[in-house]
Design an enzyme around this catalytic site. Sequence first.
Site, PDB file in Angstrom:
ATOM      1  N   ARG A  51      -1.952  -2.862 -17.815  1.00  0.00           N
ATOM      2  CA  ARG A  51      -3.185  -2.084 -17.694  1.00  0.00           C
ATOM      3  C   ARG A  51      -2.914  -0.914 -16.765  1.00  0.00           C
ATOM      4  NH1 ARG A  51      -6.874  -4.961 -21.053  1.00  0.00           N
ATOM      5  NH2 ARG A  51      -8.408  -3.496 -20.288  1.00  0.00           N
TER       6      ARG A  51
ATOM      7  N   TYR B 141       0.851  -1.200   0.000  1.00  0.00           N
ATOM      8  CA  TYR B 141       0.000   0.000   0.000  1.00  0.00           C
ATOM      9  C   TYR B 141       0.880   1.242   0.000  1.00  0.00           C
ATOM     10  CZ  TYR B 141      -4.978  -0.918   0.227  1.00  0.00           C
ATOM     11  OH  TYR B 141      -6.264  -1.197  -0.103  1.00  0.00           O
TER      12      TYR B 141
ATOM     13  N   LYS C 178      -2.309   0.059 -24.587  1.00  0.00           N
ATOM     14  CA  LYS C 178      -2.766  -0.135 -25.985  1.00  0.00           C
ATOM     15  C   LYS C 178      -1.527  -0.154 -26.896  1.00  0.00           C
ATOM     16  CE  LYS C 178      -7.428   1.631 -25.145  1.00  0.00           C
ATOM     17  NZ  LYS C 178      -7.539   2.494 -23.960  1.00  0.00           N
TER      18      LYS C 178
HETATM   19  N1  DSN Z   1     -12.128   0.100 -24.372  1.00  0.00           N
HETATM   20  C1  DSN Z   1     -11.251   1.011 -25.058  1.00  0.00           C
HETATM   21  C2  DSN Z   1     -11.253   0.775 -26.519  1.00  0.00           C
HETATM   22  O1  DSN Z   1     -11.486  -0.359 -26.922  1.00  0.00           O
HETATM   23  O2  DSN Z   1     -10.999   1.680 -27.293  1.00  0.00           O
HETATM   24  C3  DSN Z   1     -11.540   2.432 -24.765  1.00  0.00           C
HETATM   25  O3  DSN Z   1     -11.747   2.626 -23.410  1.00  0.00           O
END
Ligand code: DSN
Length: 414
Positions: A236, A55, A230
């Site tokens: 994440r 924590y 992404k």
């Molecule tokens: N879930 C994401 C996407 O697929 O673009 C955006 O939050």
Amino acid sequence: MTDATSHVAQTDREVFELIDAEDRRQANTIRLIASENYASAAVREATASRFTNKYSEGYPGRRYYQGQEYTDAVENLACQRAKSLFGAEHANIQPYSGSPANLAIYYALLELGDTVLGMGLPFGGHLTHGYKVSFSGRFYDSHHYAVDEESERIDFDAVRKIAHEVRPKLMICGASAYPRTIDFEAFAEIAEEVDAVLLADIAHIAGLVAGGAHPSPIEVADVVSTTTHKTLRGPRGGLIMCRQEHAKAIDRAVFPALQGGPHMNAVAAAAVAFGEASTDEFKDYAAQIVKNAQALAEGLLSHGLRLVTGGTDNHLILVDLTPREIGGRDAALALEKAGVVVNSNSIPFDKRGPFDPSGVRIGTAAVTTRGMNEAAMTQIADFIGQALDNLDDDESLHEIAQDVQQFCSDYPLP
Ligand code: DSN
């Protein structure tokens, strides 16, 4: 299947089998969801580290629990690396993901009911850019700009017009389903004209920005938000970068206003990912994502599919299935049976609803991580073309899935 799961295999067979099945699903199918990627083994190892046990409410040097010498060091490292990767003045790596990051920005910079202007969700924006069902549409006076009906691209005359009409306190640029380069300077010019704070949400394109394959908003936007998982290929998580003048308000909004203890395992993994993203290899990766998207777009056009805006400048392609007279949901389900994983998506001026819209969204970040190149994209376009031609024929879809599995075996997961 992996070392990381071997203890789970011994102690919890049920969960192990699900982890193992998901590993195999990811290996044996073509992952084209534009927001997904494959994190490196190093990023996954850091995610699974014992930092998960700690924590750390507060910020480095000012925590509310003892035992922080290494959490402080790893959070400072992650923020330093983020700042140097993107050229930012200030970074906060504690948001749990992209939506909490955007919520913190609203909290920091606005009063409830203030006016916000963002790209409409049906035109490629995001829920948190003021869409009616999200907090951002409920608690703020939210307005939207669309794309031009003909070109399907952002029309800056229209953005300027609505910005001057509604005088937003916060203007948002960035998208989750827009296949073209975003002109951050044009947005900044309009934001300045109406005295708005400019937020650039680069969640989708952060890896392209970091790798030099898309212009960066950092010099022109007041605040930049992103996810870390992404195109950026980290764990994440969420990241906010801003000018120094907003740093205090942003930090206070993330903690203590909206979040408790940061997920330090994710922070450590983000530091690893930012290190990876600062290499020449990552620059090549970002460039290849775009080359692959363009090759895949060419392949899909050769199968007679209509693409929103006619093609792509980034990692993302939006296919309009209206001319085929099929819904995006049926198409996505058929493609899944064929081993090609996409999501259905609204297209600009969609006449269908959001649960069964007219399009499918396709992205090349994950397949590029597996080492697939332009020739592989032509093959993937053929799989997609064949599946859409045999939408109701489960036997054909099953045969395609077997070919897909064979194809995938040449591209091991990281
Ligand atoms: N879930 C994401 C996407 O697929 O673009 C955006 O939050």
